[in-house]
Enzyme design. Structure first.
Site, PDB file in Angstrom:
ATOM      1  N   ASP A 197      24.769 -22.000 -19.100  1.00  0.00           N
ATOM      2  CA  ASP A 197      26.054 -22.054 -19.785  1.00  0.00           C
ATOM      3  C   ASP A 197      27.138 -21.702 -18.770  1.00  0.00           C
ATOM      4  O   ASP A 197      26.870 -21.524 -17.584  1.00  0.00           O
ATOM      5  CB  ASP A 197      26.080 -21.104 -20.991  1.00  0.00           C
ATOM      6  CG  ASP A 197      26.224 -19.666 -20.544  1.00  0.00           C
ATOM      7  OD1 ASP A 197      25.823 -19.347 -19.405  1.00  0.00           O
ATOM      8  OD2 ASP A 197      26.749 -18.853 -21.312  1.00  0.00           O
ATOM      9  N   CYS A 202      32.428  -5.532 -10.270  1.00  0.00           N
ATOM     10  CA  CYS A 202      31.369  -5.559  -9.254  1.00  0.00           C
ATOM     11  C   CYS A 202      30.749  -4.180  -9.025  1.00  0.00           C
ATOM     12  O   CYS A 202      29.579  -4.079  -8.655  1.00  0.00           O
ATOM     13  CB  CYS A 202      31.910  -6.125  -7.951  1.00  0.00           C
ATOM     14  SG  CYS A 202      32.498  -7.836  -8.094  1.00  0.00           S
ATOM     15  N   CYS A 252      27.806  -3.876 -11.181  1.00  0.00           N
ATOM     16  CA  CYS A 252      26.856  -4.997 -11.134  1.00  0.00           C
ATOM     17  C   CYS A 252      25.547  -4.609 -10.458  1.00  0.00           C
ATOM     18  O   CYS A 252      25.554  -4.070  -9.345  1.00  0.00           O
ATOM     19  CB  CYS A 252      27.487  -6.178 -10.391  1.00  0.00           C
ATOM     20  SG  CYS A 252      26.363  -7.588 -10.248  1.00  0.00           S
ATOM     21  N   CYS A 277      24.682 -10.078  -3.447  1.00  0.00           N
ATOM     22  CA  CYS A 277      25.549 -11.144  -3.961  1.00  0.00           C
ATOM     23  C   CYS A 277      26.248 -11.839  -2.805  1.00  0.00           C
ATOM     24  O   CYS A 277      26.957 -11.213  -2.011  1.00  0.00           O
ATOM     25  CB  CYS A 277      26.576 -10.555  -4.920  1.00  0.00           C
ATOM     26  SG  CYS A 277      27.846 -11.716  -5.464  1.00  0.00           S
ATOM     27  N   GLU A 301      23.391 -19.460 -31.949  1.00  0.00           N
ATOM     28  CA  GLU A 301      23.751 -20.264 -30.780  1.00  0.00           C
ATOM     29  C   GLU A 301      24.741 -21.363 -31.146  1.00  0.00           C
ATOM     30  O   GLU A 301      25.648 -21.677 -30.379  1.00  0.00           O
ATOM     31  CB  GLU A 301      22.503 -20.873 -30.134  1.00  0.00           C
ATOM     32  CG  GLU A 301      21.566 -19.853 -29.494  1.00  0.00           C
ATOM     33  CD  GLU A 301      22.229 -19.053 -28.378  1.00  0.00           C
ATOM     34  OE1 GLU A 301      23.261 -19.495 -27.851  1.00  0.00           O
ATOM     35  OE2 GLU A 301      21.707 -17.984 -28.038  1.00  0.00           O
ATOM     36  N   TYR A 357      22.134 -26.985 -23.617  1.00  0.00           N
ATOM     37  CA  TYR A 357      22.241 -25.526 -23.609  1.00  0.00           C
ATOM     38  C   TYR A 357      21.495 -24.914 -24.795  1.00  0.00           C
ATOM     39  O   TYR A 357      20.641 -24.041 -24.634  1.00  0.00           O
ATOM     40  CB  TYR A 357      23.710 -25.055 -23.633  1.00  0.00           C
ATOM     41  CG  TYR A 357      23.783 -23.612 -24.065  1.00  0.00           C
ATOM     42  CD1 TYR A 357      23.439 -22.610 -23.172  1.00  0.00           C
ATOM     43  CD2 TYR A 357      24.072 -23.259 -25.381  1.00  0.00           C
ATOM     44  CE1 TYR A 357      23.402 -21.278 -23.569  1.00  0.00           C
ATOM     45  CE2 TYR A 357      24.037 -21.945 -25.785  1.00  0.00           C
ATOM     46  CZ  TYR A 357      23.707 -20.957 -24.883  1.00  0.00           C
ATOM     47  OH  TYR A 357      23.652 -19.660 -25.279  1.00  0.00           O
ATOM     48  N   CYS A 399      30.251  -9.931 -14.665  1.00  0.00           N
ATOM     49  CA  CYS A 399      30.697 -10.952 -13.704  1.00  0.00           C
ATOM     50  C   CYS A 399      31.651 -11.907 -14.404  1.00  0.00           C
ATOM     51  O   CYS A 399      31.409 -13.096 -14.510  1.00  0.00           O
ATOM     52  CB  CYS A 399      29.480 -11.694 -13.153  1.00  0.00           C
ATOM     53  SG  CYS A 399      29.816 -12.716 -11.699  1.00  0.00           S
TER      54      CYS A 399
END
Length: 306
Positions: free
Chosen positions: A151, A213, A216, A222, A50, A133, A206
DNA sequence: CACGCGTGGGG
DNA sequence: TCCCCAAGCGT
């Protein structure tokens, strides 16, 4: 089930709420096979990943993370290394102050947490280089805790799927956190997976430029889709210049030290930038930041190697 | 809270 | 080419 007219979860006009079950099922099927996601990865491995991933793309992080885990499998192993070793091993990931902070965090973990990365968000936040975060990411991804992870990717997914906007506006930490909090299932395990899934969706589907899309799992629910995918209408994003900045000069100076076996002369550093005033200022700031030090004979070196 | 902090890849 | 950006943090 085919009706997109009836949205049972909508609480405000123009908004939607992604279904955790759909999103996590998609994650199980499509998540990238990243090494720090292996079940055997420790909290330390997750914290290292991270930290490296802060503002640095996965592709560049992956090989360095592998090296670090082989070389420093526990926090105490890293803590025993010199700053110079750590900075060289950090290589060109960028923002090398992250490496020094991770080094400091390793010492704290080794001495105050029994060499085990803490699982509580508050304890994580107390570590150098760990912010809102990273603390939540470690709690969720390493320890399966229900901790909203916000994030830039998650903010974009929420902006689109929930609010119907083309992209996220400027960060609004409190509101952003509340938005994600509202999406997470109540139990730890599913909430943690939902957090990972939201991030993965933002990174791989995304995306900013060309969202896929058609691939997705939640496009049917959405708000951005339902609104006809309007363009981003918020304030223009800040553009970070780089050429000619101190950041560039510092990067060049530090690169000289990384590439040298030991202390280098001022002449070697002078060669990488022609503006003497800016060069000296950057040299000073690097010394102040602890990213380099000066030897008694006036040469320069990475910290801890002279 | 806006800004400074590295680096390299893709449109 | 240039411009935008890529899992933020600390001040």
């Amino acid at each position: 089930m085919t009706s997109s007219e009836t949205n049972t979860t909508t609480s405000m006009p123009g908004t939607s709420a992604p279904d955790p079950a759909e999103l996590t099922a998609w994650f199980d099927a499509h998540a990238r096979d990243l090494p720090w996601r292996a079940p055997t990865t420790t909290g330390w491995g997750v914290l290292v990943s991270e930290t490296m991933l802060q503002q640095t793309p996965v592709r560049r992080v992956q090989p360095v993370w592998e090296e670090w885990m082989a070389r420093w499998p526990r926090p105490s192993d890293l803590a025993a290394a010199t700053q110079a070793e750590v900075l060289r091993a950090w290589g060109k990931l960028g923002y090398p102050r992250r490496a020094l902070r991770l080094h400091e965090a390793a010492s704290v973990i080794a001495t105050e947490h029994g060499d085990v990365v803490p699982a509580e968000v508050d304890a994580l936040l107390a570590l150098p280089g760990v912010g809102t975060y990273t603390a939540r990411a470690v709690a969720a991804f390493a320890y399966g805790r229900r901790a909203p992870v916000v994030d830039t990717n998650v903010r974009r997914v929420v902006a689109r799927a929930v609010h119907g906007a083309g992209d996220a506006g400027p960060p609004a930490p409190k509101r952003d956190l509340a938005d994600v909090e509202a999406l997470l299932p109540a139990d730890d395990a599913r909430a943690a997976k939902m957090s990972a899934a939201l991030m993965e969706l933002g990174q791989t589907v995304c995306t900013v430029r060309s969202p896929a899309c058609e691939a997705c799992p939640i496009s049917h629910d959405c708000a951005w889709q339902h609104a006809g995918r309007p363009a981003y209408a918020g304030p223009p994003k800040k553009v970070q210049r780089f050429a000619g900045t101190d950041r560039q000069v510092r990067g060049r100076l530090l690169d000289v030290l990384r590439g040298a076996d030991g202390p280098v002369t001022r002449e070697q550093l002078d060669a990488v930038w022609n503006d003497a005033g800016q060069r000296d200022q950057c040299l000073d700031s690097l010394l102040t930041d602890g990213l380099m030090e000066q030897t008694q004979d006036g040469r320069f070196a990475l910290p801890g190697e002279s």
